[in-house]
Design an enzyme around this catalytic site. Sequence first.
Site, mmCIF file in Angstrom:
data_model
loop_
_atom_site.group_PDB
_atom_site.id
_atom_site.type_symbol
_atom_site.label_atom_id
_atom_site.label_comp_id
_atom_site.label_asym_id
_atom_site.label_seq_id
_atom_site.Cartn_x
_atom_site.Cartn_y
_atom_site.Cartn_z
ATOM 1 N N LYS A 196 -1.982 -8.337 5.124
ATOM 2 C CA LYS A 196 -2.354 -8.294 6.551
ATOM 3 C C LYS A 196 -3.440 -9.316 6.861
ATOM 4 C CE LYS A 196 -3.353 -3.929 5.969
ATOM 5 N NZ LYS A 196 -2.844 -3.693 4.603
ATOM 6 N N GLN B 255 -4.952 -0.444 5.755
ATOM 7 C CA GLN B 255 -4.082 0.415 4.933
ATOM 8 C C GLN B 255 -2.604 0.190 5.300
ATOM 9 O OE1 GLN B 255 -7.167 2.250 6.325
ATOM 10 N NE2 GLN B 255 -7.991 1.270 4.529
ATOM 11 N N ASN C 255 -12.798 0.784 2.735
ATOM 12 C CA ASN C 255 -11.760 0.996 1.714
ATOM 13 C C ASN C 255 -10.732 -0.144 1.802
ATOM 14 O OD1 ASN C 255 -10.942 1.896 4.249
ATOM 15 N ND2 ASN C 255 -9.912 3.724 3.519
ATOM 16 N N GLY D 207 -9.396 -3.960 1.981
ATOM 17 C CA GLY D 207 -9.785 -5.251 1.405
ATOM 18 C C GLY D 207 -8.746 -6.261 1.840
ATOM 19 N N HIS D 208 -9.100 -7.089 2.805
ATOM 20 C CA HIS D 208 -8.141 -8.043 3.371
ATOM 21 C C HIS D 208 -8.521 -9.449 2.909
ATOM 22 C CE1 HIS D 208 -7.092 -5.094 6.888
ATOM 23 N NE2 HIS D 208 -6.874 -4.589 5.686
ATOM 24 N N ASP E 35 -2.228 -3.420 1.309
ATOM 25 C CA ASP E 35 -2.269 -4.688 0.566
ATOM 26 C C ASP E 35 -1.015 -5.535 0.739
ATOM 27 O OD1 ASP E 35 -4.726 -3.797 -0.405
ATOM 28 O OD2 ASP E 35 -3.803 -2.846 -2.151
HETATM 29 P P1 GDP Z 1 -4.152 -6.779 2.820
HETATM 30 O O1 GDP Z 1 -5.038 -5.673 2.419
HETATM 31 O O2 GDP Z 1 -2.893 -6.316 3.460
HETATM 32 O O3 GDP Z 1 -4.848 -7.811 3.665
HETATM 33 O O4 GDP Z 1 -3.711 -7.522 1.471
HETATM 34 P P2 GDP Z 1 -4.680 -7.897 0.241
HETATM 35 O O5 GDP Z 1 -5.538 -9.032 0.637
HETATM 36 O O6 GDP Z 1 -5.346 -6.679 -0.288
HETATM 37 O O7 GDP Z 1 -3.606 -8.323 -0.852
HETATM 38 C C1 GDP Z 1 -2.734 -9.374 -0.643
HETATM 39 C C2 GDP Z 1 -2.939 -10.422 -1.753
HETATM 40 O O8 GDP Z 1 -1.848 -11.314 -1.766
HETATM 41 C C3 GDP Z 1 -4.158 -11.305 -1.528
HETATM 42 O O9 GDP Z 1 -4.663 -11.689 -2.778
HETATM 43 C C4 GDP Z 1 -3.583 -12.522 -0.786
HETATM 44 O O10 GDP Z 1 -4.354 -13.694 -0.965
HETATM 45 C C5 GDP Z 1 -2.251 -12.635 -1.457
HETATM 46 N N1 GDP Z 1 -1.159 -13.163 -0.619
HETATM 47 C C6 GDP Z 1 -0.880 -12.914 0.687
HETATM 48 N N2 GDP Z 1 0.289 -13.472 1.053
HETATM 49 C C7 GDP Z 1 0.772 -14.092 -0.053
HETATM 50 C C8 GDP Z 1 1.979 -14.817 -0.337
HETATM 51 O O11 GDP Z 1 2.850 -14.986 0.497
HETATM 52 N N3 GDP Z 1 2.125 -15.277 -1.604
HETATM 53 C C9 GDP Z 1 1.189 -15.083 -2.579
HETATM 54 N N4 GDP Z 1 1.424 -15.582 -3.784
HETATM 55 N N5 GDP Z 1 0.053 -14.407 -2.352
HETATM 56 C C10 GDP Z 1 -0.148 -13.910 -1.112
HETATM 57 P P1 IMO Z 2 -5.862 -2.407 2.841
HETATM 58 O O1 IMO Z 2 -6.330 -2.374 4.272
HETATM 59 C C1 IMO Z 2 -4.350 -0.143 -0.572
HETATM 60 C C2 IMO Z 2 -5.697 4.010 -0.948
HETATM 61 C C3 IMO Z 2 -6.571 4.317 -2.145
HETATM 62 C C4 IMO Z 2 -6.152 5.749 -2.406
HETATM 63 C C5 IMO Z 2 -5.961 6.321 -0.997
HETATM 64 C C6 IMO Z 2 -7.166 7.086 -0.464
HETATM 65 O O2 IMO Z 2 -6.549 -3.389 1.989
HETATM 66 O O3 IMO Z 2 -4.376 -2.463 2.779
HETATM 67 P P2 IMO Z 2 -9.558 6.275 0.381
HETATM 68 O O4 IMO Z 2 -10.655 5.523 -0.315
HETATM 69 O O5 IMO Z 2 -9.047 5.588 1.599
HETATM 70 O O6 IMO Z 2 -9.909 7.703 0.643
HETATM 71 O O7 IMO Z 2 -8.337 6.320 -0.690
HETATM 72 O O8 IMO Z 2 -5.731 5.185 -0.157
HETATM 73 N N1 IMO Z 2 -6.178 2.911 -0.085
HETATM 74 C C7 IMO Z 2 -5.640 1.678 -0.091
HETATM 75 N N2 IMO Z 2 -4.675 1.132 -0.859
HETATM 76 N N3 IMO Z 2 -4.912 -0.867 0.404
HETATM 77 C C8 IMO Z 2 -5.852 -0.328 1.207
HETATM 78 O O9 IMO Z 2 -6.349 -0.965 2.291
HETATM 79 C C9 IMO Z 2 -6.287 0.994 0.958
HETATM 80 N N4 IMO Z 2 -7.196 1.817 1.524
HETATM 81 C C10 IMO Z 2 -7.106 2.980 0.887
HETATM 82 O O10 IMO Z 2 -6.272 3.473 -3.215
HETATM 83 O O11 IMO Z 2 -4.894 5.789 -3.034
HETATM 84 MG MG MG Z 3 -5.997 -4.919 0.740
#
Ligand code: GDP
Ligand code: IMO
Ligand code: MG
Length: 425
Positions: free
Chosen positions: A16, A223, A38, A40-41, A13
């Site tokens: 990416k 991840q 698993n 969530g981007h 998270d």
């Molecule tokens: P990922 O799994 O690495 O793609 O990240 P996620 O999407 O799960 O979580 C990142 C969260 O931060 C999302 O809600 C994005 O919209 C938000 N986000 C990403 N970059 C920024 C930033 O520079 N500032 C803020 N405020 N939010 C951001």
């Molecule tokens: P992105 O790509 C954050 C974590 C779960 C749990 C562990 C194992 O959005 O960064 P699983 O369901 O994979 O067997 O769970 O890994 N986990 C993540 N945490 N971002 C993710 O993906 C994750 N994918 C798995 O919360 O701790």
């Molecule tokens: Mg994510």
Amino acid sequence: MPAIAIIGGQWGDEGKGKIVDLLSEKVKVVVRFSGGNNAGHTVVNQFGEFQMHLIPSGIFHPDVICIIGNGVVIDAAALLGEIETLKQNRINASNLLISDRAHLVMPYHILLDGLEEEARGSGAIGTTRKGVGPAFADKTSRMGIRVCDLLDKESFRKRLGFVLEYKNSILTKLYGTAPLSLDELYQTYCEYGERLAPFVRETDVIVREALERGDQVLLEGAQGTMLDLDFGTYPYVTSALSGGVSLGLGMSPAKITEVAGVFKAYTTRVGGGPMPTELKDEYGEILRERGHEYGTTTGRPRRCGWFDAVITRYSADVNGFTSAAITKFDILDEFSIIKICTAYEIDGAVYTRPPANSALLERCQPVYEELPGWQCNTSGIRRFEELPPQAQAYVRRIEELIGCPACLVSVGPGRDQTIIIRPIP
Ligand code: GDP
Ligand code: IMO
Ligand code: MG
């Protein structure tokens, strides 16, 4: 032409999805090579806000080929749902391709993920319960069902019959739950197979040919390094390698010329396991609320804390990061003091690398250095030199501690809310 890998440097998270959507403007191919739904981007662009779970975040660029590589485990129902959601938002997924060698997450994997978590009790991993762990376990134990199996109905029935008999005996005898019906599962997956067939290809060939043509290829990690099966906080990890780039799509590692680590300007983790800089006080709460730190896939509150330079330096070492994308910088805008963890301590012993044993890491106390905050809104800033001196100093200190230069600083979720320091590609 080179391939560029985008890898999470912490516990996932890191943002990416935003970075991949942004960089996709300049590439011809974007590939997911690991994990499953698993992940969530989040992508925020002119089409709206989207949560991508399996489809690469490059899909918003109509000329970009988006590939789900062999290293990903695919929940067919989830993927078809994701394609449908995009369609409803007038995003065309016709440039999506799926590896015939990718393994499938089957309904029994999802059931077993939940049952195994319950059985772990207080030692639960806190998985996303998407069946990803059991699907990767089956891949390794040679019990998997792959995308190519769906395309040959006769052999698929035989294979499913064999695997399901074994899975049903675990479901009924070990967990005392109801068995799954072979006929129903077979029918459902034959239908999924028909709907997915137009997307299925030998995707390694497509990637190789693209590189030979001189096209840029972007590799979208899922991840993060600290969730990596080998290098993460085992057993509180996911089941795939977060950096296993070349195996996850069938490409020579020599083609990768840039490995960009994505790092949040602080630390978050969702699920169980050690997290030395976790803040259980009001500061953790402030980070969670300002950063909207709730899981993209499960909605669970993310654990929040200060930037941990021990894990990020380790992560840069094991991945060989050539640059760092620092995200969510704006979330720190209002703090008067910002802390960075530079080492851990247990009973007077100092650690500068995370110990392999999670029980030991659990006992690690963070050693902090304090930096002055900048206390102004950075979300509208687009040039590094325009950041306040304290903010520039924070970026420079992180670069120094991680050991690689920052290529960009993200100051908001939108594509344009980005300070480019060195363009990649
Ligand atoms: P990922 O799994 O690495 O793609 O990240 P996620 O999407 O799960 O979580 C990142 C969260 O931060 C999302 O809600 C994005 O919209 C938000 N986000 C990403 N970059 C920024 C930033 O520079 N500032 C803020 N405020 N939010 C951001
Ligand atoms: P992105 O790509 C954050 C974590 C779960 C749990 C562990 C194992 O959005 O960064 P699983 O369901 O994979 O067997 O769970 O890994 N986990 C993540 N945490 N971002 C993710 O993906 C994750 N994918 C798995 O919360 O701790
Ligand atoms: Mg994510």
